[in-house]
Motif scaffolding. Structure first.
Motif, PDB file in Angstrom:
ATOM      1  N   GLN A  26      37.138-129.160  30.905  1.00 17.81           N
ATOM      2  CA  GLN A  26      37.788-127.984  30.352  1.00 17.81           C
ATOM      3  C   GLN A  26      36.766-127.154  29.586  1.00 17.81           C
ATOM      4  N   VAL A  27      36.695-125.861  29.870  1.00 19.50           N
ATOM      5  CA  VAL A  27      35.687-124.986  29.283  1.00 19.50           C
ATOM      6  C   VAL A  27      36.205-124.303  28.027  1.00 19.50           C
ATOM      7  N   THR A  28      37.454-123.860  28.023  1.00 24.12           N
ATOM      8  CA  THR A  28      38.012-123.143  26.874  1.00 24.12           C
ATOM      9  C   THR A  28      39.284-123.824  26.391  1.00 24.12           C
ATOM     10  N   THR A  29      39.560-123.676  25.100  1.00 23.59           N
ATOM     11  CA  THR A  29      40.770-124.244  24.489  1.00 23.59           C
ATOM     12  C   THR A  29      41.439-123.226  23.574  1.00 23.59           C
ATOM     13  N   LEU A  30      41.215-121.950  23.795  1.00 25.63           N
ATOM     14  CA  LEU A  30      41.765-120.919  22.942  1.00 25.63           C
ATOM     15  C   LEU A  30      43.257-120.741  23.178  1.00 25.63           C
ATOM     16  N   LYS A  31      43.950-120.226  22.172  1.00 20.02           N
ATOM     17  CA  LYS A  31      45.355-119.880  22.320  1.00 20.02           C
ATOM     18  C   LYS A  31      45.461-118.571  23.097  1.00 20.02           C
ATOM     19  N   HIS A  50      40.099-112.717  27.660  1.00 15.37           N
ATOM     20  CA  HIS A  50      41.078-113.470  26.881  1.00 15.37           C
ATOM     21  C   HIS A  50      42.249-112.552  26.539  1.00 15.37           C
ATOM     22  N   TYR A  51      43.439-112.978  26.945  1.00 12.55           N
ATOM     23  CA  TYR A  51      44.655-112.225  26.661  1.00 12.55           C
ATOM     24  C   TYR A  51      45.451-112.928  25.568  1.00 12.55           C
ATOM     25  N   SER A  52      45.751-112.193  24.500  1.00 13.80           N
ATOM     26  CA  SER A  52      46.653-112.672  23.464  1.00 13.80           C
ATOM     27  C   SER A  52      47.526-111.482  23.091  1.00 13.80           C
ATOM     28  N   ASP A  53      47.313-110.919  21.898  1.00 14.66           N
ATOM     29  CA  ASP A  53      48.009-109.679  21.572  1.00 14.66           C
ATOM     30  C   ASP A  53      47.346-108.485  22.251  1.00 14.66           C
ATOM     31  N   SER A  54      46.111-108.684  22.723  1.00 13.00           N
ATOM     32  CA  SER A  54      45.389-107.658  23.480  1.00 13.00           C
ATOM     33  C   SER A  54      44.409-108.358  24.408  1.00 13.00           C
ATOM     34  N   ALA A  55      43.749-107.597  25.263  1.00 10.98           N
ATOM     35  CA  ALA A  55      42.744-108.166  26.168  1.00 10.98           C
ATOM     36  C   ALA A  55      41.373-107.993  25.546  1.00 10.98           C
ATOM     37  N   ARG A  56      40.597-109.070  25.513  1.00  8.70           N
ATOM     38  CA  ARG A  56      39.261-109.025  24.934  1.00  8.70           C
ATOM     39  C   ARG A  56      38.257-109.691  25.872  1.00  8.70           C
ATOM     40  N   LEU A  57      37.022-109.202  25.832  1.00 18.13           N
ATOM     41  CA  LEU A  57      35.934-109.762  26.643  1.00 18.13           C
ATOM     42  C   LEU A  57      35.171-110.766  25.795  1.00 18.13           C
ATOM     43  N   LEU A  58      35.093-112.014  26.250  1.00 21.57           N
ATOM     44  CA  LEU A  58      34.398-113.078  25.535  1.00 21.57           C
ATOM     45  C   LEU A  58      33.283-113.647  26.395  1.00 21.57           C
ATOM     46  N   VAL A  59      32.250-114.181  25.736  1.00 20.61           N
ATOM     47  CA  VAL A  59      31.113-114.797  26.427  1.00 20.61           C
ATOM     48  C   VAL A  59      30.787-116.124  25.759  1.00 20.61           C
ATOM     49  N   VAL A  60      30.618-117.166  26.574  1.00 19.40           N
ATOM     50  CA  VAL A  60      30.207-118.490  26.092  1.00 19.40           C
ATOM     51  C   VAL A  60      28.819-118.777  26.624  1.00 19.40           C
ATOM     52  N   SER A  61      27.912-119.214  25.745  1.00 15.55           N
ATOM     53  CA  SER A  61      26.549-119.585  26.138  1.00 15.55           C
ATOM     54  C   SER A  61      26.250-120.983  25.633  1.00 15.55           C
ATOM     55  N   PRO A  73      40.963-102.407  26.454  1.00 10.49           N
ATOM     56  CA  PRO A  73      42.336-101.893  26.354  1.00 10.49           C
ATOM     57  C   PRO A  73      42.931-101.505  27.698  1.00 10.49           C
ATOM     58  N   TYR A  74      42.931-102.444  28.640  1.00  8.46           N
ATOM     59  CA  TYR A  74      43.397-102.139  29.985  1.00  8.46           C
ATOM     60  C   TYR A  74      44.422-103.161  30.448  1.00  8.46           C
ATOM     61  N   ASP A  75      45.363-102.679  31.237  1.00 11.81           N
ATOM     62  CA  ASP A  75      46.225-103.563  32.009  1.00 11.81           C
ATOM     63  C   ASP A  75      45.626-103.664  33.416  1.00 11.81           C
ATOM     64  N   GLY A  76      45.861-104.784  34.087  1.00 10.96           N
ATOM     65  CA  GLY A  76      45.339-104.940  35.437  1.00 10.96           C
ATOM     66  C   GLY A  76      43.825-104.979  35.473  1.00 10.96           C
ATOM     67  N   THR A  77      43.218-105.638  34.484  1.00  7.17           N
ATOM     68  CA  THR A  77      41.767-105.658  34.367  1.00  7.17           C
ATOM     69  C   THR A  77      41.120-106.332  35.573  1.00  7.17           C
ATOM     70  N   SER A  78      40.021-105.753  36.062  1.00 10.22           N
ATOM     71  CA  SER A  78      39.235-106.343  37.138  1.00 10.22           C
ATOM     72  C   SER A  78      38.253-107.353  36.553  1.00 10.22           C
ATOM     73  N   PRO A  79      37.741-108.290  37.356  1.00 11.52           N
ATOM     74  CA  PRO A  79      36.761-109.245  36.842  1.00 11.52           C
ATOM     75  C   PRO A  79      35.532-108.529  36.287  1.00 11.52           C
ATOM     76  N   PRO A  80      34.982-108.993  35.165  1.00 11.52           N
ATOM     77  CA  PRO A  80      33.747-108.389  34.656  1.00 11.52           C
ATOM     78  C   PRO A  80      32.587-108.645  35.606  1.00 11.52           C
ATOM     79  N   VAL A  81      31.649-107.711  35.656  1.00 12.38           N
ATOM     80  CA  VAL A  81      30.494-107.797  36.552  1.00 12.38           C
ATOM     81  C   VAL A  81      29.220-107.809  35.718  1.00 12.38           C
TER      82      VAL A  81
END
Length: 205
Positions: A26-31, A50-61, A73-81
């Motif tokens: 398992q990579v993430t355990t966020l709510k 990450h979707y909770s009360d809003s959509a946010r872009l997160l990075v794990v290294s 701030p988008y609905d129907g977000t495409s995969p990040p590139v």
């Protein structure tokens, strides 16, 4: 590894399965919901939305905690590139409660850069070297090359193309050609190839 998301509509986490032996971790355990994973070209970082009360872009290294690169701030977000240099990501999607879309470059450090604003449908981006390509949805579809630095967007000649296939165009790794789906008179739908420097589309299938 193959990274994927699993869970419910309210809570979804990322998992990674090793190709060699099939073991899963398992990579993430966020709510909330984590989805749309994308590994950086250097293999050092994993980006996801990450979707909770809003959509946010997160990075794990590595073993570090996830970095929050800010709201998307988008609905129907495409995969990040990811950029070829693994120093940032392109994100795109539909603005909340609006029909139109937006796209921007989100660096790991520094300010964001708007690439395209308020096209008529979700924009699916592809990046090769220093150029972004996308299908612009406006009064008529057009295939656009957008430098990520200084420079103006450039529409490629349509040639015989009547209609571009919605949302998808792909640059070759060297950035010299673009492949896309389209329909031309008397040809129906097929894959087309086009040199980005000059020239009209030519049938690839």
């Amino acid at each position: 590894e193959v990274t994927w998301s699993s869970g419910s509509t309210e809570e979804e986490n990322l998992f990674a399965t090793a190709i060699e032996d099939g073991t899963t971790r398992q990579v993430t355990t966020l709510k909330g919901r984590e989805t749309l994973p994308a590994w950086s070209p250097d293999g050092a970082s994993l980006a996801f939305v990450h979707y909770s009360d809003s959509a946010r872009l997160l990075v794990v290294s590595g073993n570090h905690a996830a970095r929050n690169l800010g709201a998307i701030p988008y609905d129907g977000t495409s995969p990040p590139v990811w950029s070829p240099g693994s120093d940032g990501l392109l994100v795109s999607g539909r603005a909340r409660y609006r029909r139109k879309s937006s796209a921007e470059f989100v660096p790991l450090h520094g300010a964001r850069t708007r690439i395209e604003r308020f096209a008529d449908a979700p924009i699916f981006l592809q990046w090769s070297r220093d150029t972004v390509t996308f299908v612009r949805h406006d009064a008529s579809l057009s295939l656009v090359l957008q430098p990520t630095g200084a420079g103006q967007p450039r529409e490629l000649p349509r040639g015989p193309i009547e209609t571009y296939y919605r949302d998808r165009a792909e640059l070759s790794p060297d950035g010299k050609q673009v492949a896309f789906g389209g329909r031309a008179t008397d040809h129906g739908w097929r894959v087309w190839l086009q040199d980005v420097g000059a020239g009209e589309p030519r049938a690839g299938t």
